[in-house]
Enzyme design. Structure first.
Site, PDB file in Angstrom:
ATOM      1  N   VAL A  83       0.847  -1.193   0.000  1.00  0.00           N
ATOM      2  CA  VAL A  83       0.000   0.000   0.000  1.00  0.00           C
ATOM      3  C   VAL A  83       0.884   1.246   0.000  1.00  0.00           C
ATOM      4  O   VAL A  83       1.658   1.467   0.932  1.00  0.00           O
ATOM      5  CB  VAL A  83      -0.922   0.020   1.227  1.00  0.00           C
ATOM      6  CG1 VAL A  83      -1.740   1.312   1.255  1.00  0.00           C
ATOM      7  CG2 VAL A  83      -1.831  -1.204   1.235  1.00  0.00           C
ATOM      8  N   ARG A  91      -3.612  12.783   0.650  1.00  0.00           N
ATOM      9  CA  ARG A  91      -4.824  13.429   1.146  1.00  0.00           C
ATOM     10  C   ARG A  91      -5.857  13.692   0.049  1.00  0.00           C
ATOM     11  O   ARG A  91      -6.556  14.712   0.064  1.00  0.00           O
ATOM     12  CB  ARG A  91      -4.478  14.756   1.856  1.00  0.00           C
ATOM     13  CG  ARG A  91      -3.459  14.606   2.989  1.00  0.00           C
ATOM     14  CD  ARG A  91      -4.017  13.751   4.118  1.00  0.00           C
ATOM     15  NE  ARG A  91      -3.102  13.695   5.246  1.00  0.00           N
ATOM     16  CZ  ARG A  91      -2.235  12.694   5.474  1.00  0.00           C
ATOM     17  NH1 ARG A  91      -2.185  11.674   4.622  1.00  0.00           N
ATOM     18  NH2 ARG A  91      -1.448  12.715   6.521  1.00  0.00           N
ATOM     19  N   TYR A 124      -4.968   2.868   9.642  1.00  0.00           N
ATOM     20  CA  TYR A 124      -5.921   1.826   9.282  1.00  0.00           C
ATOM     21  C   TYR A 124      -7.109   1.666  10.219  1.00  0.00           C
ATOM     22  O   TYR A 124      -8.046   0.940   9.893  1.00  0.00           O
ATOM     23  CB  TYR A 124      -5.177   0.503   9.114  1.00  0.00           C
ATOM     24  CG  TYR A 124      -4.229   0.541   7.938  1.00  0.00           C
ATOM     25  CD1 TYR A 124      -4.708   0.432   6.645  1.00  0.00           C
ATOM     26  CD2 TYR A 124      -2.868   0.758   8.130  1.00  0.00           C
ATOM     27  CE1 TYR A 124      -3.861   0.517   5.557  1.00  0.00           C
ATOM     28  CE2 TYR A 124      -2.004   0.842   7.042  1.00  0.00           C
ATOM     29  CZ  TYR A 124      -2.506   0.719   5.761  1.00  0.00           C
ATOM     30  OH  TYR A 124      -1.672   0.804   4.677  1.00  0.00           O
ATOM     31  N   PHE A 413       4.328  -9.157   5.680  1.00  0.00           N
ATOM     32  CA  PHE A 413       3.805  -9.464   4.338  1.00  0.00           C
ATOM     33  C   PHE A 413       3.283  -8.199   3.688  1.00  0.00           C
ATOM     34  O   PHE A 413       3.156  -7.173   4.330  1.00  0.00           O
ATOM     35  CB  PHE A 413       2.728 -10.534   4.404  1.00  0.00           C
ATOM     36  CG  PHE A 413       1.578 -10.227   5.329  1.00  0.00           C
ATOM     37  CD1 PHE A 413       0.482  -9.485   4.889  1.00  0.00           C
ATOM     38  CD2 PHE A 413       1.581 -10.668   6.654  1.00  0.00           C
ATOM     39  CE1 PHE A 413      -0.576  -9.202   5.745  1.00  0.00           C
ATOM     40  CE2 PHE A 413       0.522 -10.394   7.510  1.00  0.00           C
ATOM     41  CZ  PHE A 413      -0.554  -9.655   7.054  1.00  0.00           C
TER      42      PHE A 413
END
Length: 413
Positions: A83, A91, A124, A413
């Site tokens: 990611v 933003r 997250y 990972f």
């Protein structure tokens, strides 16, 4: 025009890799070796990119994963990785678009939860993830441990053997699966994982340092433990200042785990040991005659969990006490929201939708932090993240959900 979100094609791969390197502050150079390696080892049907004016500016990938839960079972989860958003496009909601689409697809596919290793803590939680397993790293000063300098090997008929990478690839996969059945929070390792982490294949042109490998065999010859470590071989004024750094240490039994630590701490010339990321309740500090020889150098969140199917997630695990709880789960994305009755005990568990009054109210991220048994519902209530709707429900939740050993994920990972 707004940036375009799309599944990666083969033609997109070089630009996607460049954007990945940019996001992780690596040199934005893409080699033919890396392109070919990633082309053949990644499921690109689940890799996304955001493109603006023909240039990739954000990356995202997910893949199928198995996660062990308390009691030894494992569940199908959606592992999120790679990611990034380029600094020119921060933003703008790009990650939110990527995450929303992937989590919907995972829910439709029947995945029980989503997982990730978070590089930054604040990101997250807003997507329903909660920190489900933490890690601790120790620096051990060998001379201060108090271990017997005359140590010559494990007692009880077991033995430690130095082996090569081929033997690790032979014995490691089966050993790891047996280990996952004894330690919740661990994820599966593919054949490619074993080849990459034993030097048989390279993803890019980064230099490979061959580690030392050791296997612990019990008295009947069964391989019950694996250790991989490197040494920096430093000296000063004719005195060794060598540090051994653990790359991997997994064990099915406490005897195997103790033997491998004792072996490493007895290697001649090794004056310090860096443990790598271990479970916060690892055996290591307390197996030393002087646990203060092991100094904590890192302690942080590691595996994050995002429930997608609450009944499946809570019934897959085991419970050592009996009790019932009505959980009112909120989820801004609408993927796992609902009111659920958990009726659990040593003989099994049922979790079903209900209209009964809630005992606890919490968001899906708080449930992610609780699901593997690491977090305390009482602590989350003190933080304002769980509401006790019925007196005594927090104590019931802690008795049901918390586990004797903390979850641990050995793998990034």
């Amino acid at each position: 025009m707004s940036p375009d979100v799309r599944t990666i094609t083969d033609a997109d791969l070089p630009d996607w890799i460049r954007a990945l390197h940019t996001g992780f502050l690596r040199p934005p150079v893409v080699s033919k070796q890396e392109i070919e390696s990633r082309r053949t080892t990644v499921d690109w049907k689940r890799a996304q990119g955001v493109f603006d004016a023909g240039r990739c500016v954000a990356t995202y990938r997910s893949f199928a994963q198995r996660l062990s839960v308390p009691g030894g079972a494992d569940v199908a989860v959606n592992a999120v990785s790679n990611v990034t958003v380029s600094p020119t496009h921060r933003r703008r909601g790009l990650l939110s678009r990527l995450m929303a689409g992937d989590l919907r697809a995972a829910k439709e596919r029947g995945d029980v939860a989503a997982t990730l290793i978070s590089a930054e803590y604040p990101i997250y939680g807003r997507y329903g993830f909660g920190p489900a397993a933490w890690v601790t790293e120790w620096d051990v000063e060998v001379a201060r441990t108090g271990l017997d300098p005359r140590y010559a090997g494990p007692a009880g008929g077991g033995r430690v053997d130095l082996v090569d990478a081929a033997e690790v690839r032979e014995h490691g996969p089966g050993l790891h699966e047996r280990t996952r059945a004894t330690r919740h929070g661990a994820v599966d390792r593919s054949e490619f994982w074993w080849r990459r982490n034993t030097g048989a294949v390279a993803v890019d042109e980064s230099p490979w340092t061959e580690p030392f490998y050791a296997l612990y065999r019990s008295a009947d010859g069964t391989v019950d433990g694996l250790l991989a470590y490197t040494c920096d071989d430093k000296w000063e004024a004719k005195l060794s200042l060598t540090t051994a750094s653990v790359r991997d240490l997994i064990a099915v039994t406490p005897e195997a785990e103790r033997a491998l630590w004792h072996f490493l701490l007895s290697v001649d010339w090794v004056t310090r040991v860096r443990t790598g990321f271990r479970a916060p309740d690892d055996l290591l500090p307390l197996l030393l005659p002087d646990p203060r020889a092991a100094r904590v150098i890192a302690h942080a969140d590691f595996l994050w969990l995002r429930p997608l199917d609450v009944p499946e997630l809570l019934t897959a695990r085991t419970y050592v006490t009996s009790g019932a709880l009505v959980l009112d789960v909120t989820d801004a994305a609408g993927l796992a929201a609902g009111r659920f009755l958990l009726d659990a005990g040593p003989d099994g568990a049922r979790c079903t939708p209900t209209t009964r009054s809630a005992d606890l109210s919490l968001d899906v991220g708080a449930l992610g932090a609780l699901a593997l048994g690491d977090e305390s519902a009482s602590r989350l209530a003190a933080l304002g993240r769980v509401a006790e709707e019925r007196a005594g429900a927090l104590a019931v939740a802690d008795g049901l959900l918390r586990t004797a050993r903390r979850p641990w994920c050995p793998d990034i990972f």
